[in-house]
Write an enzyme that holds these catalytic residues in place. Sequence first.
Site, PDB file in Angstrom:
ATOM      1  N   GLN A 179       0.819  -1.215   0.000  1.00  0.00           N
ATOM      2  CA  GLN A 179       0.000   0.000   0.000  1.00  0.00           C
ATOM      3  C   GLN A 179       0.855   1.268   0.000  1.00  0.00           C
ATOM      4  O   GLN A 179       0.322   2.371  -0.184  1.00  0.00           O
ATOM      5  CB  GLN A 179      -0.943   0.016   1.212  1.00  0.00           C
ATOM      6  CG  GLN A 179      -2.057  -1.010   1.145  1.00  0.00           C
ATOM      7  CD  GLN A 179      -3.077  -0.726   0.049  1.00  0.00           C
ATOM      8  OE1 GLN A 179      -3.307   0.418  -0.346  1.00  0.00           O
ATOM      9  NE2 GLN A 179      -3.692  -1.778  -0.456  1.00  0.00           N
ATOM     10  N   SER A 199       3.476  -4.456  -5.176  1.00  0.00           N
ATOM     11  CA  SER A 199       2.585  -5.043  -6.173  1.00  0.00           C
ATOM     12  C   SER A 199       2.191  -4.007  -7.212  1.00  0.00           C
ATOM     13  O   SER A 199       1.810  -2.887  -6.860  1.00  0.00           O
ATOM     14  CB  SER A 199       1.341  -5.576  -5.462  1.00  0.00           C
ATOM     15  OG  SER A 199       0.378  -5.979  -6.411  1.00  0.00           O
ATOM     16  N   CYS A 324     -15.247 -10.163   3.777  1.00  0.00           N
ATOM     17  CA  CYS A 324     -16.505 -10.496   3.116  1.00  0.00           C
ATOM     18  C   CYS A 324     -16.294 -11.039   1.708  1.00  0.00           C
ATOM     19  O   CYS A 324     -17.178 -11.685   1.156  1.00  0.00           O
ATOM     20  CB  CYS A 324     -17.410  -9.279   3.060  1.00  0.00           C
ATOM     21  SG  CYS A 324     -17.892  -8.734   4.694  1.00  0.00           S
TER      22      CYS A 324
HETATM   23  C1  LIG Z   1      -3.094  -6.009  -2.255  1.00  0.00           C
HETATM   24  C2  LIG Z   1      -2.222  -6.325  -1.116  1.00  0.00           C
HETATM   25  C3  LIG Z   1      -1.447  -7.500  -1.098  1.00  0.00           C
HETATM   26  C4  LIG Z   1      -1.534  -8.538  -2.182  1.00  0.00           C
HETATM   27  O1  LIG Z   1      -0.971  -8.117  -3.387  1.00  0.00           O
HETATM   28  P1  LIG Z   1      -1.347  -8.921  -4.730  1.00  0.00           P
HETATM   29  O2  LIG Z   1      -0.455  -8.342  -5.768  1.00  0.00           O
HETATM   30  O3  LIG Z   1      -2.780  -8.664  -5.001  1.00  0.00           O
HETATM   31  O4  LIG Z   1      -1.044 -10.355  -4.469  1.00  0.00           O
HETATM   32  C5  LIG Z   1      -0.608  -7.723  -0.025  1.00  0.00           C
HETATM   33  N1  LIG Z   1      -0.524  -6.831   0.988  1.00  0.00           N
HETATM   34  C6  LIG Z   1      -1.241  -5.704   1.006  1.00  0.00           C
HETATM   35  C7  LIG Z   1      -1.076  -4.755   2.132  1.00  0.00           C
HETATM   36  C8  LIG Z   1      -2.118  -5.409  -0.037  1.00  0.00           C
HETATM   37  O5  LIG Z   1      -2.832  -4.295  -0.010  1.00  0.00           O
END
Ligand SMILES: *Cc1c(COP(=O)(O)O)cnc(C)c1O
Length: 395
Positions: A179, A199, A324
Amino acid sequence: MQVYADNAATTKISSVALQAMMPGFEAVYGNPSSLHSVGQEAKEALEDARERVAKCLGCEPREIYFTSGGSEADNQAIISAARLGARKGKKHIISTAFEHHAVLHTLNKLEKEGFEVTLLDVKNNHNITAQQVADAIREDTCLVTVMYANNEIGSVLPIAEIGAVCKAAGVPFHTDAVQAAGHLHINVKEQNIDLLSLSGHKFHGPKGVGALYCRRGFPLVNVIDGGAQERGKRAGTENLPAIMGMAAALEDACANMDTNMAKVAAMRDKLIEGLRKIPHCALNGDAVNRLPNNVSFCFEGIEGESLLLLLDMKGVCASSGSACTSGSLDPSHVLLAIGRVHDVAHGSLRLSLSEYNTMEEMDHILTVVPEVVAYLRSISPVWRDLQTGKREYIL
Ligand SMILES: *Cc1c(COP(=O)(O)O)cnc(C)c1O
């Protein structure tokens, strides 16, 4: 009007990222492992992307490993540190109660293998302190894994301080920065981070691609076995178009971070100020150390799912406690971890913004949310009991 306010779940790809991906599908279609010129061109594009990502994090290109996303990077970082720890007879891991499931479920698996996990309490300020980490470190601690910023409630953790604590104690430090990357300034060297996950799709890049930063010399363990890609640490032909798109998106996000985040924070503050006026509500997350794009509230006497469906009908795409998604009725582990009781945790709303949002959209949200909350309360038996005094208000 349709307002997309679920950017913590995923973001719309930017045109910069989309354009950067196109050559990866067309001109640069080779396999980076091939020795011929078509392959070598792909290899060059791959290494160029690696350099760009490294620059954004303040590390060397060879410290970047491309993965299928944030989840895989989290899994690999934690499992690597655990295997290293086990070799030294150290099987204690420190984390927090409000991590993403990619971290928590990996830790659960390690617990079944005999690791001991300490989850730090996040009730105070909906955050942790570096002192909590320092107090939890033991002789046999092999890893501290603490998220950079929380995806549901927006708390930004004191990463540099925690990094300093871990360095002083000689304990490896991993942070799930999914994030934070592209939203907050990161420098893995200055912040003493050994392992970091990010990510692509959380900063206007493509989905299904991520990266793991691993400090040089730290022994990574394969989660995917096979070919010798990624310095032998992550097998599988590289998803080159996605990697190129992610690198461009991250570079763009970092170059425009201050402007974008100032704009986003102004919209966030407007929403928080407006939604606070709804009676019997509470802001979730650290009010001060907070992601510029996160607004999270609990409203007493309503169900988050009904709220989301009605908001969608009025053109607002938002989110509630993330549990959810699995169809379970359990409220979010994050909201429970910060001390919200079940009834209150069920009435949650997360609005997560991006620089693509506008102030006009915030006005729309501020019109629609109070209306929908009032309507749901008007038909809620729980709310009636609260109003007649049969039940006591919690918020
Ligand atoms: C979205 C998210 C993930 C997972 O990432 P992906 O690329 O969707 O596998 C892991 N940690 C946090 C804090 C996220 O917001």
